[in-house]
Scaffold this motif. Structure first.
Motif, PDB file in Angstrom:
ATOM      1  N   UNK A  31       0.826  -1.196   0.000  1.00  0.00           N
ATOM      2  CA  UNK A  31       0.000   0.000   0.000  1.00  0.00           C
ATOM      3  C   UNK A  31       0.865   1.252   0.000  1.00  0.00           C
ATOM      4  N   UNK A  32       0.320   2.309  -0.591  1.00  0.00           N
ATOM      5  CA  UNK A  32       0.875   3.646  -0.384  1.00  0.00           C
ATOM      6  C   UNK A  32      -0.063   4.388   0.555  1.00  0.00           C
ATOM      7  N   UNK A  33       0.503   4.933   1.628  1.00  0.00           N
ATOM      8  CA  UNK A  33      -0.265   5.776   2.536  1.00  0.00           C
ATOM      9  C   UNK A  33      -0.153   7.208   2.029  1.00  0.00           C
ATOM     10  N   UNK A  34      -1.253   7.736   1.528  1.00  0.00           N
ATOM     11  CA  UNK A  34      -1.274   9.073   0.938  1.00  0.00           C
ATOM     12  C   UNK A  34      -2.063  10.017   1.829  1.00  0.00           C
ATOM     13  N   UNK A  35      -1.874  11.299   1.601  1.00  0.00           N
ATOM     14  CA  UNK A  35      -2.636  12.311   2.315  1.00  0.00           C
ATOM     15  C   UNK A  35      -3.398  13.193   1.354  1.00  0.00           C
ATOM     16  N   UNK A  64       3.971   7.501  -8.224  1.00  0.00           N
ATOM     17  CA  UNK A  64       4.604   6.263  -7.742  1.00  0.00           C
ATOM     18  C   UNK A  64       3.592   5.125  -7.731  1.00  0.00           C
ATOM     19  N   UNK A  65       2.348   5.408  -7.318  1.00  0.00           N
ATOM     20  CA  UNK A  65       1.313   4.372  -7.321  1.00  0.00           C
ATOM     21  C   UNK A  65       1.091   3.833  -8.727  1.00  0.00           C
ATOM     22  N   UNK A  66       1.133   4.718  -9.720  1.00  0.00           N
ATOM     23  CA  UNK A  66       0.936   4.292 -11.106  1.00  0.00           C
ATOM     24  C   UNK A  66       2.155   3.535 -11.633  1.00  0.00           C
ATOM     25  N   UNK A  67       3.345   4.007 -11.271  1.00  0.00           N
ATOM     26  CA  UNK A  67       4.568   3.326 -11.699  1.00  0.00           C
ATOM     27  C   UNK A  67       4.579   1.882 -11.210  1.00  0.00           C
ATOM     28  N   UNK A  68       4.240   1.695  -9.926  1.00  0.00           N
ATOM     29  CA  UNK A  68       4.348   0.382  -9.290  1.00  0.00           C
ATOM     30  C   UNK A  68       3.048  -0.413  -9.336  1.00  0.00           C
ATOM     31  N   UNK A  69       1.973   0.254  -9.791  1.00  0.00           N
ATOM     32  CA  UNK A  69       0.667  -0.418  -9.918  1.00  0.00           C
ATOM     33  C   UNK A  69       0.196  -0.991  -8.584  1.00  0.00           C
ATOM     34  N   UNK A  70       0.214  -0.166  -7.562  1.00  0.00           N
ATOM     35  CA  UNK A  70      -0.203  -0.611  -6.233  1.00  0.00           C
ATOM     36  C   UNK A  70      -1.294   0.313  -5.696  1.00  0.00           C
ATOM     37  N   UNK A  71      -2.137  -0.184  -4.791  1.00  0.00           N
ATOM     38  CA  UNK A  71      -3.285   0.585  -4.295  1.00  0.00           C
ATOM     39  C   UNK A  71      -2.891   1.671  -3.300  1.00  0.00           C
ATOM     40  N   UNK A  72      -3.836   2.577  -3.109  1.00  0.00           N
ATOM     41  CA  UNK A  72      -3.634   3.756  -2.272  1.00  0.00           C
ATOM     42  C   UNK A  72      -4.654   3.776  -1.148  1.00  0.00           C
ATOM     43  N   UNK A  73      -4.192   4.139   0.057  1.00  0.00           N
ATOM     44  CA  UNK A  73      -5.080   4.461   1.174  1.00  0.00           C
ATOM     45  C   UNK A  73      -4.913   5.942   1.459  1.00  0.00           C
ATOM     46  N   UNK A  74      -6.012   6.670   1.516  1.00  0.00           N
ATOM     47  CA  UNK A  74      -5.979   8.116   1.705  1.00  0.00           C
ATOM     48  C   UNK A  74      -6.273   8.466   3.162  1.00  0.00           C
ATOM     49  N   UNK A  75      -5.345   9.189   3.780  1.00  0.00           N
ATOM     50  CA  UNK A  75      -5.550   9.700   5.137  1.00  0.00           C
ATOM     51  C   UNK A  75      -6.169  11.088   5.015  1.00  0.00           C
ATOM     52  N   UNK A  76      -7.311  11.283   5.668  1.00  0.00           N
ATOM     53  CA  UNK A  76      -8.021  12.561   5.595  1.00  0.00           C
ATOM     54  C   UNK A  76      -8.073  13.181   6.990  1.00  0.00           C
ATOM     55  N   UNK A  77      -7.628  14.415   7.093  1.00  0.00           N
ATOM     56  CA  UNK A  77      -7.743  15.175   8.332  1.00  0.00           C
ATOM     57  C   UNK A  77      -9.191  15.658   8.454  1.00  0.00           C
ATOM     58  N   UNK A  78      -9.910  15.067   9.394  1.00  0.00           N
ATOM     59  CA  UNK A  78     -11.350  15.343   9.529  1.00  0.00           C
ATOM     60  C   UNK A  78     -11.649  16.387  10.603  1.00  0.00           C
ATOM     61  N   UNK A 127     -11.503   9.505  -7.854  1.00  0.00           N
ATOM     62  CA  UNK A 127     -11.957   9.418  -9.244  1.00  0.00           C
ATOM     63  C   UNK A 127     -11.314  10.434 -10.180  1.00  0.00           C
ATOM     64  N   UNK A 128     -10.424  11.272  -9.668  1.00  0.00           N
ATOM     65  CA  UNK A 128      -9.745  12.234 -10.535  1.00  0.00           C
ATOM     66  C   UNK A 128      -8.919  11.527 -11.603  1.00  0.00           C
ATOM     67  N   UNK A 129      -8.251  10.459 -11.199  1.00  0.00           N
ATOM     68  CA  UNK A 129      -7.403   9.701 -12.125  1.00  0.00           C
ATOM     69  C   UNK A 129      -7.863   8.250 -12.102  1.00  0.00           C
ATOM     70  N   UNK A 130      -8.339   7.766 -13.230  1.00  0.00           N
ATOM     71  CA  UNK A 130      -8.892   6.406 -13.284  1.00  0.00           C
ATOM     72  C   UNK A 130      -7.843   5.342 -13.041  1.00  0.00           C
ATOM     73  N   UNK A 131      -6.564   5.689 -13.170  1.00  0.00           N
ATOM     74  CA  UNK A 131      -5.490   4.715 -12.956  1.00  0.00           C
ATOM     75  C   UNK A 131      -5.092   4.580 -11.493  1.00  0.00           C
ATOM     76  N   UNK A 132      -5.650   5.416 -10.630  1.00  0.00           N
ATOM     77  CA  UNK A 132      -5.364   5.330  -9.196  1.00  0.00           C
ATOM     78  C   UNK A 132      -6.394   4.421  -8.536  1.00  0.00           C
ATOM     79  N   UNK A 133      -5.908   3.401  -7.855  1.00  0.00           N
ATOM     80  CA  UNK A 133      -6.775   2.434  -7.180  1.00  0.00           C
ATOM     81  C   UNK A 133      -6.878   2.797  -5.705  1.00  0.00           C
TER      82      UNK A 133
END
Length: 484
Positions: free
Chosen positions: A3-7, A133-147, A163-169
């Motif tokens: 996984x990639x931990x994204x913000x 990087x997620x697209x290069x390595x073809x791995x999924x993303x988890x999004x951390x949201x400051x609520x 949904x901005x980029x269809x290639x991002x899982x």
């Protein structure tokens, strides 16, 4: 897979989430490999402290797409889990303006022909971003949201990032800084129509923070309570994350990417290189050190703060970046070390110094309080701390041939400092220009026949000729020492 931990942006809590995940997995005696997107040094220190393994930087700007794939594939081997921490917001990168051009080909002499190239590096608007990087390595993303200041709007954020980029899982979100159970109910109600999994919920905890200062987080070596803090993070991870859904993503498989061959790997080290390593100097890419060892160097770690002499028999000096301004008093008080370093450089010992290392080689450092501390004095200038932050990727074009560069050679590096030199170099190493061609450019870098000293941080995976030449010069100097 991993996984990639994204913000959704910087400061959203992705580092805390990443460290919590790593701490929990390590408590289970798992072998965990971590990665960090971009040119960061301090976050990887925390990763490595937890996992006991060097964290690897994934930066296609400083290296190449091929190198990123190779690095990821190589270091995922033989581990139970792998995890990537992103940089800034998910889509925060830089425009890539050299469509169809391989940055590896612009570097000049390539010592290692087996290094993966950049043949896929075409125009990309958010080059080097977490999404890239997620697209290069073809791995999924988890999004951390400051609520902390959100309720129903969380759905718009999750929808946009998903949904901005269809290639991002985007496989799920982690809701950070949730205020209460009622707040959580509002967030989940808003997210429900999107069918995006909530993989974790962290309630607001003001005490669960890592101290920071002018260049980011305070490094691990300066945090006496770090073990207690990491235990708290592991407990948080155990109780706040949905491990049933997370673990399958974190389990590694064998990525189908080529692994670059080591340039050279003798059974017996051919030369000793002294690596400055203490609280003042600790900004090193693990790959840089590995590449030197692959050429045949034995790395000897020493402390300019505490050791009064260099390691015995060394034929080269490597000073990374760090925080010499925070420990200027201790560095200045170690007169024997200052004298030994100056004499070694004057004797012709090959020396490579980046940023904080450059500051150490100056005549003086003036810290934030205005205190003046004498340093090595091999460079005829003073490093003075200030409020202005110099930050960003830079393209360096060699203005002359030197210890490690040929005239006209081009490479990419990264600047990150709040100090300036009172006297600029009379014969600078580089002409530095920013990624954007309309940004100001300037000359930078000090050199002598055996010294390369600059604010520019380099990743040897992107400029292997630098490591090769440095090693060869140290090898020649070691033969000179033997004859002497």
């Amino acid at each position: 897979m991993t996984l990639i931990i994204a913000g959704d942006r910087s400061g959203t809590g992705k580092t805390t989430v990443t460290l919590a995940l790593l701490a929990f997995l390590k408590q289970k005696s798992a072998q965990v490999q971590s990665f960090k997107v971009g040119p960061d040094y301090i976050d990887p220190m925390f990763h490595s402290y937890i996992t006991g393994r060097p964290c690897r930087n994934l930066d296609p700007i400083l290296t190449s797409i091929g190198y990123v794939k190779s690095c990821f594939a190589q270091h995922c081997q033989g581990v139970d889990y792998a995890l990537i921490e992103g940089v800034m917001g998910l889509f925060d990168g830089v425009p890539f303006q050299k469509a169809g051009e391989s940055k590896q080909e612009t570097v000049g002499e390539i010592i290692n022909p087996n290094l993966p190239g950049g043949e896929e590096e075409t125009q990309y608007q958010n080059y080097g971003s977490t999404a890239h990087i997620a697209k290069i390595l073809k791995i999924p993303v988890v999004l951390v949201i400051d609520c902390s200041r959100l309720s129903g709007s969380v759905a718009a954020i999750a929808y946009g990032y998903g949904f901005l980029d269809a290639d991002i899982n985007l496989v799920g979100v982690i809701l950070n800084r949730v205020g209460s159970d009622r707040h959580l109910a509002l967030l989940k109600t808003a997210l429900e129509p999107l069918n995006i999994a909530v993989l974790g919920v962290i309630y607001r905890q003001e005490s669960l923070t890592i101290p920071d200062r002018h260049l980011g987080l305070v490094p691990t070596q300066e945090l006496p309570e770090i073990d207690c803090f990491l235990d708290r993070l592991a407990y948080l991870a155990e109780n706040c994350f949905n491990w049933e859904q997370l673990l399958p993503y974190l389990t590694t498989s064998s990525p189908n990417y080529p692994i670059s061959q080591s340039p050279y790997c003798p059974v017996t080290p051919l030369v000793k290189i002294a690596i400055a390593q203490d609280k003042a100097f600790n900004f090193y890419y693990s790959d840089n050190l590995d590449i030197l060892e692959q050429w045949g160097a034995k790395l000897c770690y020493w402390s300019p703060m505490n050791d009064e002499s260099l390691p015995e028999g060394v034929a080269g000096l490597y000073f990374g970046g760090g925080f010499p301004e925070m420990f200027a008093s201790a560095l200045s008080s170690n007169k024997k070390a200052l004298k030994m370093v100056k004499e070694a450089i004057e004797r012709g010992m090959p020396t490579y110094a980046e940023c904080g290392g450059l500051m150490y080689l100056c005549e003086k450092i003036v810290n934030f309080e205005g205190n003046v501390w004498p340093m090595v004095g091999i460079l005829g200038t003073t490093a003075k701390m200030g409020k202005k932050l110099t930050l960003g990727y830079k393209q360096g074009t060699a203005l002359r041939s030197s210890l490690l560069l040929n005239l006209g050679e081009v490479l990419w590096g990264h600047e990150f400092h709040r100090s300036e030199l009172t006297i600029p170099p009379s014969q600078p190493l580089f002409h530095l220009s920013s990624w954007h061609t309309n940004s100001p450019s300037h000359a930078e870098g000090w050199y002598h026949r055996n010294l390369h000293s600059s604010y520019l941080h380099l990743h040897f995976g992107g400029c292997p000729q630098i490591a090769a030449r440095f090693f060869r010069h140290t090898l020649d100097f070691s033969k000179y020492l033997t004859l002497d």
